[in-house]
Design an enzyme around this catalytic site. Structure first.
Site, PDB file in Angstrom:
ATOM      1  N   CYS A  20      40.690  31.784  41.784  1.00 12.74           N
ATOM      2  CA  CYS A  20      40.498  31.773  43.236  1.00 12.74           C
ATOM      3  C   CYS A  20      39.469  32.780  43.738  1.00 12.74           C
ATOM      4  O   CYS A  20      38.265  32.562  43.674  1.00 12.74           O
ATOM      5  CB  CYS A  20      41.848  31.986  43.912  1.00 12.74           C
ATOM      6  SG  CYS A  20      41.804  31.810  45.711  1.00 12.74           S
ATOM      7  N   LYS A  40      44.626  37.375  36.726  1.00 10.26           N
ATOM      8  CA  LYS A  40      43.656  37.611  37.795  1.00 10.26           C
ATOM      9  C   LYS A  40      43.420  39.103  37.964  1.00 10.26           C
ATOM     10  O   LYS A  40      44.349  39.876  38.163  1.00 10.26           O
ATOM     11  CB  LYS A  40      44.171  36.996  39.101  1.00 10.26           C
ATOM     12  CG  LYS A  40      43.214  37.082  40.270  1.00 10.26           C
ATOM     13  CD  LYS A  40      43.819  36.376  41.482  1.00 10.26           C
ATOM     14  CE  LYS A  40      42.865  36.364  42.659  1.00 10.26           C
ATOM     15  NZ  LYS A  40      43.446  35.669  43.831  1.00 10.26           N
ATOM     16  N   GLU A  46      45.591  26.918  40.839  1.00  4.27           N
ATOM     17  CA  GLU A  46      46.321  28.176  40.982  1.00  4.27           C
ATOM     18  C   GLU A  46      47.754  27.892  41.423  1.00  4.27           C
ATOM     19  O   GLU A  46      47.984  27.107  42.345  1.00  4.27           O
ATOM     20  CB  GLU A  46      45.613  29.044  42.017  1.00  4.27           C
ATOM     21  CG  GLU A  46      46.279  30.378  42.297  1.00  4.27           C
ATOM     22  CD  GLU A  46      45.593  31.123  43.419  1.00  4.27           C
ATOM     23  OE1 GLU A  46      45.772  32.360  43.503  1.00  4.27           O
ATOM     24  OE2 GLU A  46      44.870  30.491  44.222  1.00  4.27           O
TER      25      GLU A  46
END
Length: 492
Positions: A366, A321, A263
């Site tokens: 994540c 995301k 990330e």
């Protein structure tokens, strides 16, 4: 008594990863359970449970302070309140089982009702802001090595929440006398035998996944704030990529090779930087890759993204995301003043990429990996790739707890999962949750391995959280009925 609530709540967190000292939770559960009878009424029970929960979640989330300290010049005021502030929001969920279980007389029925309502309250944490199901109770079974591998296998059927129900119920039952302890021992033997059998008989699909080079740069947040620091970080990732791809080709000459950056691995806007993409393609020597980078759309909104690059450095797919971190990547609307200097925009939702070299892969960023039953798109992939930057957490329990969620998702979904982390822990798990390899915290290197095939779809991967929810609701109905009947006998 409030001090005892706080201390025993904090002590109970020793059952969570990475320690996984499960007896600590059994002690905490006994204390809470005894409060049901020892307290003078519902108000006193609620107070005991609230302060137990405050101690429990403050200790479990103490690593949040590390995230604040990385930007202490901006958020110094939040250092002493980060973990307790989150605990204040989460503590009421522990009040639920204590108050609900008091509705039936003491005994097996009350224990079952306590375990079921504890689990339902734990599951309900997905509805706070964008959700915060961190440290589900079932994660206490993620012991390192073979013991943990065996214990977590039922998650393929009932998920981590179903495991949580069993942990709480057995944790209370073990205090219920000699016969109960014998029943718990026999139950654990059957559990172990079933877990061993599942590990020993993997029903794998005939899929050949790629060879991956997981890149861990060990870059501190402070080191990329300057232009010079960002350039040095980029050079390091180029070098590690070249080394990782070369080793992957040597180890598996017949497989496609894919490199994976963590990330925010690229310190800029990758899709707008053709020169950087060309340099990456040159370092990757004809391999495809997946790279974490920020992205900006035509309206000027920013996304936390992962991009697939082909052998020429062209962006072939982008995933934004979708589930953002509350107070970290976005600010809840009810707060009337600005806490974050910049907020991100959520993406449209989970996807499955089917691309040359990558195969069928589910990209994730994540925080998204912590959501049980919500890690794949409409089409089931053959493997999951999670990227993260756990540098914010420091060398604490945080990265280990995060990695535990990765392991659990592998079991639930029957899919191999790889994780590339900036500072650690970079690791890979097969479709049974067995750890294949890892890079420890703070070591810049590449981790090269063959991604194993997936298992046939698990029950949990097909039905999701409806399985543990249904289990708990059945237990609630049965225990309430039994409890009411017993109360009538006692009173009659």
């Amino acid at each position: 008594m409030v001090l005892a609530d706080l201390v025993i709540g904090a002590f109970s967190t020793l059952a969570l990863p990475p320690v996984c000292f499960v007896p600590a939770l059994a002690v905490g559960l006994l204390y809470l359970y005894r409060c049901i009878d020892d307290a003078s009424g519902a108000r006193e029970r609620g107070i005991h449970a609230f302060f137990f929960g405050l101690g429990y979640h403050t200790a479990a989330l103490s690593w949040l302070t590390n995230a604040i300290l990385t930007r202490a010049h901006d958020f110094w005021w939040a250092v002493p309140i980060a973990a307790p502030g989150c605990a204040l929001i989460l503590a009421p969920f522990i009040m639920v089982p204590v108050l609900v279980a008091a509705l039936v007389p003491a005994g097996i029925a009350r224990m079952g009702l306590f375990a079921a309502s504890w689990t339902l309250a734990d599951m309900a944490r997905v509805f706070i802001f964008t959700g915060f199901p961190w440290n589900p109770t079932g994660s206490t079974l993620e012991l390192p090595g073979l013991a943990g591998d065996i214990l977590i296998q039922p998650a393929a059927l009932i998920g981590v929440d179903g495991l949580g129900f069993l942990v709480v119920f057995f944790g209370l039952l073990v205090w219920h006398g000699h016969r109960a302890r014998v029943a718990v021992a026999l139950g654990l033997l059957a559990w172990g035998a079933g877990g061993w059998f599942r590990l020993d008989h993997p029903d794998l699909l005939p899929v050949v996944n790629p060879e991956v080079a997981l890149i861990q740069g060990d870059i501190r947040e402070q080191d990329i704030l300057s232009r010079e620091g960002a350039i040095e970080a980029f050079r390091l990732y180029l070098r590690l990529t070249a080394e990782g791809v070369a080793k992957a080709r040597e180890d598996a000459p017949d497989r496609n090779v894919v490199y994976l950056w963590p990330e925010s691995g690229f310190p800029g806007l990758l899709d707008e930087d053709e020169a950087a993409r060309n340099l990456i393609a040159r370092a990757a020597d004809g391999s495809w890759g997946m790279i974490g980078s920020d992205r900006r759309d035509a309206q000027g909104r920013f996304y936390n993204s992962i991009m697939a690059l082909d052998e020429s450095g062209r962006v072939r797919a982008t995933y934004d995301k979708a589930t953002l971190v509350p107070f970290g990547e976005y600010q809840p609307r009810f707060i009337p003043f600005n806490l974050l200097p910049e907020q991100l925009t959520p993406g449209k939702g989970l996807e499955t990429w089917t691309l040359p070299a990558l195969g069928s892969v589910g990209p994730m960023v994540c925080y998204e990996i912590i959501f049980s039953g919500h890690v794949t798109g409409k089409k089931r992939p053959d493997w999951l790739a999670n990227i993260t930057n756990d540098a914010w957490f420091g060398n604490s329990a945080g990265p280990r707890q995060h990695l535990a969620t990765v392991r659990m998702r592998a079991v639930e979904e029957g899919l191999p999962v790889v994780q590339a982390a900036n500072m650690g822990i970079t690791a890979a798990f097969d479709s049974s949750g067995h750890e294949l390899a890892r890079l420890p915290w703070g070591k810049p290197d590449s981790l090269v391995l063959s991604v194993p095939p997936p298992r046939v779809p698990t029950v949990f991967s097909r039905l999701g959280r409806i399985v543990p929810f249904s289990l708990c609701m059945v237990v609630v109905l049965v225990t309430v009925s039994l409890g009411r009947r017993r109360r009538m006998i006692i009173e009659g």
